[in-house]
Each structure stands twice: as C-alpha cells, then as structure tokens.
Enzyme design. Structure first.
Site, PDB file in Angstrom:
ATOM      1  N   THR A  25       0.802  -1.236   0.000  1.00 39.38           N
ATOM      2  CA  THR A  25       0.000   0.000   0.000  1.00 39.38           C
ATOM      3  C   THR A  25       0.826   1.273   0.000  1.00 39.38           C
ATOM      4  OG1 THR A  25      -0.182  -0.034   2.415  1.00 39.38           O
ATOM      5  CG2 THR A  25      -1.971  -1.087   1.168  1.00 39.38           C
ATOM      6  N   TYR A  58       3.293   5.566   5.555  1.00 40.04           N
ATOM      7  CA  TYR A  58       2.666   5.738   4.242  1.00 40.04           C
ATOM      8  C   TYR A  58       1.542   6.785   4.253  1.00 40.04           C
ATOM      9  CZ  TYR A  58       4.902   1.175   3.324  1.00 40.04           C
ATOM     10  OH  TYR A  58       5.789   0.146   3.204  1.00 40.04           O
ATOM     11  N   GLU A 120      10.903  -0.958   9.753  1.00 36.83           N
ATOM     12  CA  GLU A 120      10.833  -0.528   8.359  1.00 36.83           C
ATOM     13  C   GLU A 120      12.229  -0.387   7.748  1.00 36.83           C
ATOM     14  OE1 GLU A 120       7.774   2.077   7.552  1.00 36.83           O
ATOM     15  OE2 GLU A 120       8.151   1.833   5.429  1.00 36.83           O
ATOM     16  N   LYS A 232       2.522  -3.980  -4.781  1.00 34.57           N
ATOM     17  CA  LYS A 232       1.655  -2.815  -4.574  1.00 34.57           C
ATOM     18  C   LYS A 232       0.914  -2.515  -5.866  1.00 34.57           C
ATOM     19  CE  LYS A 232       0.569   1.606  -5.178  1.00 34.57           C
ATOM     20  NZ  LYS A 232       0.550   2.407  -6.423  1.00 34.57           N
ATOM     21  N   ASN A 235      -4.455  -0.020  -8.809  1.00 34.81           N
ATOM     22  CA  ASN A 235      -5.213  -0.069 -10.054  1.00 34.81           C
ATOM     23  C   ASN A 235      -6.089  -1.331 -10.006  1.00 34.81           C
ATOM     24  OD1 ASN A 235      -5.341  -1.531 -12.772  1.00 34.81           O
ATOM     25  ND2 ASN A 235      -4.940   0.572 -13.387  1.00 34.81           N
ATOM     26  N   ARG A 238      -5.045  -4.332 -12.111  1.00 34.03           N
ATOM     27  CA  ARG A 238      -3.760  -4.932 -11.717  1.00 34.03           C
ATOM     28  C   ARG A 238      -3.823  -5.589 -10.333  1.00 34.03           C
ATOM     29  NH1 ARG A 238      -1.830  -0.610 -14.976  1.00 34.03           N
ATOM     30  NH2 ARG A 238      -1.642   0.870 -13.245  1.00 34.03           N
ATOM     31  N   ILE A 239      -4.666  -5.034  -9.433  1.00 27.83           N
ATOM     32  CA  ILE A 239      -4.847  -5.681  -8.114  1.00 27.83           C
ATOM     33  C   ILE A 239      -5.361  -7.104  -8.354  1.00 27.83           C
ATOM     34  CG2 ILE A 239      -6.235  -5.701  -5.987  1.00 27.83           C
ATOM     35  CD1 ILE A 239      -6.285  -2.605  -6.144  1.00 27.83           C
TER      36      ILE A 239
HETATM   37  P1  A2P Z   1      -0.106   0.655  -9.962  1.00 30.53           P
HETATM   38  O1  A2P Z   1      -0.408   0.908  -8.511  1.00 30.53           O
HETATM   39  O2  A2P Z   1      -0.526   1.775 -10.847  1.00 30.53           O
HETATM   40  O3  A2P Z   1      -0.643  -0.689 -10.422  1.00 30.53           O
HETATM   41  P2  A2P Z   1       6.318  -3.223  -6.416  1.00 30.53           P
HETATM   42  O4  A2P Z   1       5.190  -3.966  -5.761  1.00 30.53           O
HETATM   43  O5  A2P Z   1       7.393  -4.115  -6.962  1.00 30.53           O
HETATM   44  O6  A2P Z   1       6.842  -2.116  -5.537  1.00 30.53           O
HETATM   45  O7  A2P Z   1       5.733  -2.505  -7.738  1.00 30.53           O
HETATM   46  C1  A2P Z   1       4.751  -1.532  -7.640  1.00 30.53           C
HETATM   47  C2  A2P Z   1       4.614  -0.822  -8.987  1.00 30.53           C
HETATM   48  O8  A2P Z   1       4.214  -1.737 -10.011  1.00 30.53           O
HETATM   49  C3  A2P Z   1       3.558   0.260  -8.929  1.00 30.53           C
HETATM   50  O9  A2P Z   1       4.019   1.333  -9.738  1.00 30.53           O
HETATM   51  C4  A2P Z   1       2.326  -0.398  -9.544  1.00 30.53           C
HETATM   52  O10 A2P Z   1       1.508   0.580 -10.149  1.00 30.53           O
HETATM   53  C5  A2P Z   1       2.960  -1.321 -10.583  1.00 30.53           C
HETATM   54  N1  A2P Z   1       2.212  -2.568 -10.810  1.00 30.53           N
HETATM   55  C6  A2P Z   1       1.504  -3.284  -9.924  1.00 30.53           C
HETATM   56  N2  A2P Z   1       0.996  -4.397 -10.481  1.00 30.53           N
HETATM   57  C7  A2P Z   1       1.395  -4.386 -11.786  1.00 30.53           C
HETATM   58  C8  A2P Z   1       1.178  -5.269 -12.899  1.00 30.53           C
HETATM   59  N3  A2P Z   1       0.450  -6.365 -12.776  1.00 30.53           N
HETATM   60  N4  A2P Z   1       1.748  -4.925 -14.104  1.00 30.53           N
HETATM   61  C9  A2P Z   1       2.490  -3.793 -14.235  1.00 30.53           C
HETATM   62  N5  A2P Z   1       2.725  -2.937 -13.225  1.00 30.53           N
HETATM   63  C10 A2P Z   1       2.191  -3.221 -12.007  1.00 30.53           C
END
Ligand code: A2P
Length: 285
Positions: A25, A58, A120, A232, A235, A238-239
């Site tokens: 998050t 955060y 952290e 994280k 979207n 993507r979630i």
């Molecule tokens: P967003 O929140 O717009 O989806 P990590 O978990 O490695 O820190 O990566 C987080 C980043 O990857 C965020 O910028 C997130 O953006 C993006 N992200 C999360 N899921 C996906 C996905 N399935 N494909 C591409 N980018 C993703």
C-alpha cells in the site's frame, strides 16, 4: 506445498500463518488521491487477498483500517481472516518508543491488533516529530541504536537472494519479498539505471505460454518457492491480475531459468543514507 486462491497461507513456527500474497500500500502521498488506498484495499479483499502490507509512514494507514473495518462490518471477512503487517519507522527504534508507535498505528487503524509489526529500516534516525530529520545544513540526522532485528528483504527474479533464502529455509524463517515487481522506479530511492524487471524477455515469453503477464510470472516464481509477495497496486485491474497466480504452475526448468536471471540488481538502494553506520546493503546476506 499446495497453494490456491482460497487457501494460500504459509505456516509460521509460532503456530500462526501468513497468506503468501499481500497487497502493498505504499504510494507517494502527494501523488495519490484521497480514498484511493481504501478503495484498493476493498477491491483486493473482494478479489481474495487476505494480507495487507502497510505502515504509519505511508500516511494512508487510516484508509487501510477504514477499508478493513468496512469489509468486516459487511460480513465479507472476519478480522482473523485478514493478516495486517504494520511497520515501525526509523525515528522510533529506541526500545521505549516501540510500544507507543505501535499503539499509534492501532489507533489510526481502529483495530485491536496487527498480525506482524516489523522494523521498516534497520537504520535509526534522530527521534522526534520529523520523519526525515536533517540539520540546518541539510545533513541527515542519524541516531545510534542497538539493532538486533528482522529486516524484510527485496526479492524478485533480478535479485533472487539464493543465499538468504537457503539460510532462512534451513531455519524455518519465512521471507516477505518487497518490491516483487521491481518497484514503481521512483528515482528518489530506486536505482533506475537497472533494467525494468517487467520488460524482461523470459518473463514475457513465459507469460505468453501461460496466458499470463510478466508480473504474474514474477509473482508466481516467488510464491512457488515459498516466498511471500506484497505487490503494490492501486489499479483495480492490476490488483486482480496480481492475485491470479494460483491457477498455473511453472515447471522445474522454468523455475531454474528464472532463477538464472538473477543479476544481483537491488532496486531499493537508498543511497542517500549510504553513510549511515548501519547502512545494511554493504554486507552480503
Ligand atoms: P499501480 O499501482 O498503478 O498498479 P512493487 O510492488 O514491486 O513495488 O511494484 C509496484 C509498482 O508496479 C507500482 O508502480 C504499480 O503501479 C505497478 N504494478 C503493480 N501491479 C502491476 C502489474 N500487474 N503490471 C504492471 N505494473 C504493475
């Protein structure tokens, strides 16, 4: 190890268990709409996530709590079905500060307990109200502590951590991989000269084979070897995408091929704190 969308908890040696995927998050507070975190947590719970990774730092922990309480009130989940991990920030590492910091987190969440509370950063900053304390010349104000603590570990196909993983597995320690997708590439704290993980040719090729994305392959790789992931995303698509990793299985050869992508690329280098006496990334783990 059998993992499914409905049951994907890893047992811990103290009798508790941890869901192998959690929603990350962290999102830059200035660049994130109010309420987006709460909406994302609710979408994640509806999609099947039972683990949320958050922190007081955060500045959206109240939204996480609000979303969890709403889903509990709705009857979608019980408190004990959801695993919440909170974090102790670097200005509160003195032993007498730990409890008040945790209590503040509980107050913000409006929950009775957290399931995990981790340090952290393993580098102490000067205690006080400033989150990132500096002196009048702009120099970081560090602080001395006796650090004997757990450290969550960046882990993904470009940074597979074989030595650490072997050590932890031998001692029944579960690893939680932060930045399992290679981060949002914020140049403030990420080494952006390293190639973007999700553009990797092999991850994309395997994605084609399984009708999955490179992100899903990267996540599956870690959970298939028993590493918890906390991607994280705020979207909705993507979630949901990041949770669709229980309906396929990489072959042993593919696992080895992904393992061979390891470049010892650490994205989260935090070079601005490199001169901290406890800077953790000079040592091999
Ligand atoms: P967003 O929140 O717009 O989806 P990590 O978990 O490695 O820190 O990566 C987080 C980043 O990857 C965020 O910028 C997130 O953006 C993006 N992200 C999360 N899921 C996906 C996905 N399935 N494909 C591409 N980018 C993703």
């Amino acid at each position: 190890m059998h993992l499914s969308a409905a049951d994907h908890r890893l047992p811990l040696s103290d009798g508790n268990s941890i869901p192998i995927i959690g929603l990350g998050t962290f999102s830059e507070p200035q660049a994130t709409h109010k309420g987006l975190c709460a909406t994302s947590v609710k979408i994640a719970i509806d999609a099947g996530y039972r683990h949320i990774d958050g922190a007081y730092l955060y500045k959206n922990e109240h939204e996480v709590g609000e979303a969890l309480r709403e889903k509990i009130a709705e009857g979608k989940v019980r408190r004990e079905d959801v695993f919440y991990c909170g974090k102790l920030w670097a200005t509160n590492l003195d032993p007498e500060m730990v409890r008040p910091a945790l209590e503040r987190t509980l107050k913000v969440l409006k929950l009775d307990y957290v399931d995990l509370y981790i340090i952290e950063l393993p580098m102490a900053f000067k205690p006080g109200d400033e989150t990132y304390p500096k002196d009048e010349n702009g120099k970081w104000l560090y602080h001395k502590t006796n650090l004997c603590a757990t450290w969550e570990v960046e882990c993904h196909p470009y940074f597979t951590q074989p030595k650490l993983l072997k050590f932890c597995q031998q001692h029944d320690i579960v690893i939680i991989a932060y930045s399992p997708l290679g981060t949002a590439r914020n140049p403030m704290w990420v080494n952006t000269s390293s190639p973007p993980l999700l553009e990797d040719a092999l991850l994309n090729l395997l994605g084609k084979k399984y009708k999955k994305t490179a992100a899903q392959i990267a996540l599956r790789f870690n959970i298939q070897r028993g590493v918890v992931v906390i991607p994280k995303s705020f979207n909705p698509a993507r979630i949901k995408e990041n949770f669709q990793i229980f309906d396929f299985c990489l072959t042993e050869d593919e696992m080895k091929d992904i393992e061979a992508l390891n470049k010892n690329v650490r994205y989260v280098e935090m070079l601005m704190w490199q001169d901290h006496p406890e800077y953790p990334f000079n040592d091999e783990y």
